[in-house]
Design a protein around this motif. Sequence first.
Motif, short mmCIF file in Angstrom:
data_model
loop_
_atom_site.label_atom_id
_atom_site.label_comp_id
_atom_site.label_asym_id
_atom_site.label_seq_id
_atom_site.Cartn_x
_atom_site.Cartn_y
_atom_site.Cartn_z
N ARG A 169 16.83 16.41 42.54
CA ARG A 169 15.73 16.19 43.56
C ARG A 169 16.28 16.28 45.12
O ARG A 169 15.16 16.62 45.70
CB ARG A 169 15.32 14.53 43.57
N VAL A 170 17.43 15.95 45.53
CA VAL A 170 17.85 16.38 46.61
C VAL A 170 17.81 17.98 46.91
O VAL A 170 17.18 18.49 47.91
CB VAL A 170 19.03 15.57 47.07
N ALA A 198 19.59 13.04 38.27
CA ALA A 198 18.23 13.16 38.84
C ALA A 198 18.45 13.19 40.41
O ALA A 198 17.61 13.94 40.93
CB ALA A 198 17.61 11.93 38.69
N ASP A 199 19.28 12.42 40.96
CA ASP A 199 19.28 12.51 42.37
C ASP A 199 19.74 13.93 42.99
O ASP A 199 19.30 14.41 44.14
CB ASP A 199 20.36 11.41 42.99
N VAL A 200 20.85 14.51 42.41
CA VAL A 200 21.38 15.77 42.87
C VAL A 200 20.11 16.73 42.82
O VAL A 200 19.92 17.40 44.02
CB VAL A 200 22.50 16.30 41.96
N GLU A 245 27.03 11.21 41.91
CA GLU A 245 25.69 11.00 41.93
C GLU A 245 24.91 11.18 40.82
O GLU A 245 25.55 12.30 39.87
CB GLU A 245 25.15 11.88 43.22
N SER A 246 23.94 10.70 40.43
CA SER A 246 23.27 11.11 39.25
C SER A 246 22.71 12.39 39.17
O SER A 246 22.40 12.88 40.31
CB SER A 246 22.08 9.95 39.03
N TRP A 283 14.03 16.35 36.03
CA TRP A 283 13.93 15.84 37.23
C TRP A 283 13.76 16.80 38.23
O TRP A 283 13.33 16.38 39.49
CB TRP A 283 15.03 14.96 37.60
N SER A 284 14.01 18.10 37.86
CA SER A 284 13.97 19.06 39.22
C SER A 284 12.55 19.38 39.68
O SER A 284 11.60 19.65 38.76
CB SER A 284 14.53 20.40 38.93
#
Length: 313
Positions: free
Chosen positions: A91-92, A87-89, A84-85, A116-117
């Motif tokens: 943000r989730v 950014a996605d890690v 997973e990117s 991104w966080s």
Amino acid sequence: MVKHFLSLMDWSTPDLEELLDKATFLKREHFSTGHPPVMRGKTLALVFQKPSLRTRVSFEIAIQQLGGHALYLCKDDVDMGDRESIADVVRVLGEYVHSIAARVSDHNNLLEMATWSPVPVINALTKHNHPCQAMADVLTIQEELGQLAGLKVVYLGSSNQDTARSLLFAAVKFGFQLILSSPEGFWMEAETLDMARAIAGEQVVQCVSNPTEAVQKVDVIYTDSWEGMGMWGKVSDAEATRRLHLFSPYQVNESLMAHAPKALIMHCMPANRGQEISDAAADGIQSRLLQQAQNRVHVQKAILLHLVGCAAA
Ligand code: CP
């Protein structure tokens, strides 16, 4: 805007001094009354792509003693950047937790996490720097010597690595002098030396090849694993032998300590005993290795409280 703890260079001296004062208060509180559960309901994710004893345990203990909770996620759990990117890690994770402490090799990956966080990101070690360790180190020095400004700290070994860089950033912020003593080919990069001197003056960092000269009249002798012998990857057996020979004059041992009989001995650990430090130096009366390790808990409590804050009453 979310505040992160990625490098001491991003923080002002007053803010870092406030962290040190808070860590001192929290240490005293821990050993007297214990803490009220001011981080009740707060969760910290530990995203670690490399092994750790001190950093992992001290973060888990820190938030637990303040009433919060930590969640350890190793490389195989998350596989950040592959499964997973980044950014996605983050943000989730930001939907579940209140802060993230990350140990990643590439500092650019940490910077991307912070970009991104939605929650604070804490640098739990990258190849570039190790700010939580540096804060525990300066707390230890301040406890022992009562001050930081005007002191002389020597770093022996490979100075183009994370711990040395973080110590230089601490020297810039807290006003002590750092002397680097390394073999040819293992000096800190000129760009970082120039940046430190531009901010804090020429005297903030000195490079002295001869280890015996370097330790004269210093207050602290600091060392860490030699490059290629630590966690950032091994070198070939032939290269390891060459480096052992090259670095051996920089070992912190009784013979070197005879030139600085009152200096504190420090090492962020894990220590490669018999390489950068002898048993006599690591375990002798000048050693402060275990105090440094314990102080990780207290400074990280202060960092967490600063970034995440307290639970509502
Ligand atoms: N000093 C330090 O960061 O130790 P660990 O690698 O065990 O966390």
